[in-house]
Scaffold this active site. Structure first.
Site, short mmCIF file in Angstrom:
data_model
loop_
_atom_site.label_atom_id
_atom_site.label_comp_id
_atom_site.label_asym_id
_atom_site.label_seq_id
_atom_site.Cartn_x
_atom_site.Cartn_y
_atom_site.Cartn_z
N LYS A 282 0.84 -1.20 0.00
CA LYS A 282 0.00 0.00 0.00
C LYS A 282 0.87 1.25 0.00
O LYS A 282 2.03 1.20 0.42
CB LYS A 282 -0.87 0.02 1.27
N ARG A 356 -10.43 -11.38 2.03
CA ARG A 356 -11.34 -12.38 1.47
C ARG A 356 -10.68 -13.75 1.40
O ARG A 356 -11.33 -14.77 1.49
CB ARG A 356 -11.84 -11.91 0.09
N1 BES Z 1 -8.21 -3.73 4.47
C1 BES Z 1 -8.38 -3.31 3.13
C2 BES Z 1 -9.68 -2.53 2.91
C3 BES Z 1 -9.82 -1.20 3.60
C4 BES Z 1 -9.51 -0.03 2.93
C5 BES Z 1 -10.31 -1.11 4.89
C6 BES Z 1 -9.66 1.19 3.56
C7 BES Z 1 -10.45 0.11 5.51
C8 BES Z 1 -10.14 1.27 4.85
C9 BES Z 1 -8.39 -4.50 2.18
O1 BES Z 1 -7.63 -5.58 2.57
C10 BES Z 1 -7.86 -4.04 0.87
O2 BES Z 1 -6.72 -3.68 0.83
N2 BES Z 1 -8.68 -4.08 -0.17
C11 BES Z 1 -8.29 -3.67 -1.45
C12 BES Z 1 -8.82 -4.66 -2.45
C13 BES Z 1 -8.32 -4.47 -3.85
C14 BES Z 1 -6.83 -4.77 -3.91
C15 BES Z 1 -9.08 -5.39 -4.77
C16 BES Z 1 -8.89 -2.28 -1.72
O3 BES Z 1 -10.04 -2.05 -1.31
O4 BES Z 1 -8.19 -1.45 -2.27
MN MN Z 2 -5.61 -5.37 1.92
#
Ligand code: BES
Ligand code: MN
Ligand code: ZN
Length: 500
Positions: A282, A356
């Site tokens: 990230k 997931r």
């Molecule tokens: N934990 C994150 C989602 C999240 C984002 C929670 C902001 C709280 C605040 C999750 O694991 C994630 O990183 N999801 C990705 C999925 C994508 C790579 C398909 C996302 O939402 O960017």
């Molecule tokens: Mn994630």
């Protein structure tokens, strides 16, 4: 802070601050506020309302001295807004604002009216008392554990010691007692979940979550370590866990009611103790609050703790696959193919869609417990946050009746769940060329494609998924909550379980 019930008239209440209320536009207060007004020689009606222009707007406040006319030292007049717009959620919100105000007034002992207003709004005593307790305890929350120097020593010395709900009608006392107790259990455990989320990821590790689970009295608890997780063939969960030095823990808690079992339900919480994104790392901004990625797990622990005290006739399974998503040399990679517990194969498209992947195995495990319903809570997608903002959780699933019931519990209990669709067409987005599915698709409808992915692992069991990414960690104060963790869905789920 202690919450007590007193069977007396408000004008006899001896305390630092006495809280009374007023609906918007009312010129001559009636009921208990009217009695206090009379005892004060019409100070409320002829001065505060008439001269000071107090309107009674929601959360409007005015502090009056009593000059010894009643035993209370001060009176806090609180606006409830328009009578026709008043509801139980507003009792919770206003109670949170009140506790903050009386703290600032340095009150130790506070007495309050039961804001159910039988003459105008006509709510029953028990749910009103529940909402006073919940709003007060949620509004009183602070996380000061890591502050070595107290910022404001004066304020810190000034914890409110007791809140007394004063009710004249003895016929209501028992209901008020019951509602207060329920609200106290729910809100204290909700705050427990907020504490866990506030803990940094270096403290709230998978082992720590397991330790918390084991320490809950009145439930059975099984903790599976890496070797046992391997034996259970949770190839998806294990792959996510590989990139971290903190070993994964699979947690299964069971509450069994002493008498008849009306239903068996599983509550599954996403337990990523820190989400760096893994190799698909990230950006620093997106990573900043990712210690909150175990909010679902914290909620699950809080729900189990509360259930032991609330004693519903429901068998409740609390299930958490806890690990950290890190980019070590052992980390899982984009392109890897994993085999989940139900033998379905997953091609990794993006290591940041890790929640997931861990939930896949947790949901398979939940299904094997032969429960009637599964409800999962997960900070699953940024897409849900984009769609609904921080004030609402996304809800989706394979059973409309269960979805409707949970939405109703949220609406009545101070939360917002908004349904997102699970159209079969979304499955195209997670089709893999070489495996049964991939773990991420395009940017479009991201919350729904994540839901479609989870659906592959629940079989025919009734299932609801709550994407709590929005309200899990608020950027600013909102209603009864201060910024930071809000433990979304704890209230709604506990009220739902109690309604069975
Ligand atoms: N934990 C994150 C989602 C999240 C984002 C929670 C902001 C709280 C605040 C999750 O694991 C994630 O990183 N999801 C990705 C999925 C994508 C790579 C398909 C996302 O939402 O960017
Ligand atoms: Mn994630
Ligand atoms: Zn995550």
């Amino acid at each position: 802070m202690e919450i007590k019930i007193i069977n007396d008239s408000l004008v006899n209440a001896s305390c630092d601050v006495l809280v009374v209320n007023l609906f918007e536009g009312v010129k001559t207060p009636i009921g208990a506020t009217g009695e206090v007004d009379k005892a004060l020689g019409n100070l409320i009606s002829s001065y505060v309302i008439e001269k000071e222009n107090f309107k009674g707007k929601l959360n409007e406040m005015y502090v009056l001295p009593t000059h010894g006319k009643i035993p209370a030292d001060k009176v806090l007049l609180v606006g409830l807004g328009k009578a026709e717009e008043f509801n139980l959620n507003k009792i919770s919100e206003v109670s949170a604002k009140i506790i903050k105000k009386v703290k600032a007034l340095k009150a130790k002992k506070v007495c309050t009216i039961l804001h159910c207003c039988p003459d105008v709004a006509g709510f029953e005593a028990a749910p009103c008392a529940q909402m006073i307790a919940e709003g007060t305890i949620i509004g009183n929350y602070e996380f000061k554990k890591y502050k070595s120097k107290k910022e404001d020593d004066d304020n810190n010395k000034n914890e409110v010691e007791s809140l007394e709900i004063v009710e004249f009608d003895d016929a209501k006392i028992e209901d008020i007692q019951k509602g207060t107790e329920k609200g106290q259990i729910i809100a204290e455990n909700l705050n427990f979940a907020r504490d866990l989320v506030n803990e940094p990821a270096c403290v709230a590790t998978p082992a720590k979550l397991a330790e918390v689970a084991s320490s809950i009295e009145g439930i059975e608890c099984k903790i599976f370590d890496r070797e046992e997780i391997e034996k259970m063939e949770m190839g998806a969960f294990l792959a996510v866990a590989r990139g971290s030095i903190h070993p994964p823990k699979f947690i299964h808690m069971i509450y069994r009611p002493s008498g008849e079992i009306k239903r068996k339900i599983a509550v599954v919480g996403k337990g990523i103790t820190f989400d760096s994104g893994g190799l698909d790392i990230k950006s620093s901004g997106s990573m900043r609050n990712m210690k909150d990625d175990m909010s679902g797990a914290a909620n699950t622990l809080a729900i189990m703790k509360a259930i032991v005290l609330l004693k519903p006739d429901v068998e409740v399974h609390g299930i958490i696959a806890a690990c950290e998503n890190m980019p070590d040399g052992e980390a899982y990679r984009p392109g890897d193919i994993l085999i989940a517990k139900n033998k379905k194969t997953i091609e990794i498209d993006n290591t940041d869609a890790e929640g997931r992947v861990t939930l896949a195995d947790a949901l398979c495990y939940a299904t094997e417990q032969k429960v009637d319903e599964i409800i999962d809570m997960a900070t699953l997608t940024g897409a849900c946050l984009v769609a609904l903002g921080q004030i609402a959780s996304g809800i989706m699933g394979n059973n409309q009746e269960l979805i409707d019931k949970l939405i109703a519990c949220a609406d009545k209990g101070g939360e917002k769940f908004w349904q997102l669709p699970l159209y079969d067409d979304y499955k195209d987005d997670i089709k893999s060329d070489i495996a049964d599915m991939k773990n991420a698709g395009s940017r479009y409808a991201g919350a729904s494609t994540a839901g479609m992915f989870l659906k592959e692992f629940v079989g025919d069991t009734k299932w609801v998924h709550l994407d709590i990414a929005g309200p899990a960690f608020m950027d600013k104060d909102y209603k009864e909550f201060s910024k930071g963790p809000t433990a979304p869905a704890v209230r709604a789920l506990l009220n739902y379980i109690l309604s069975i």
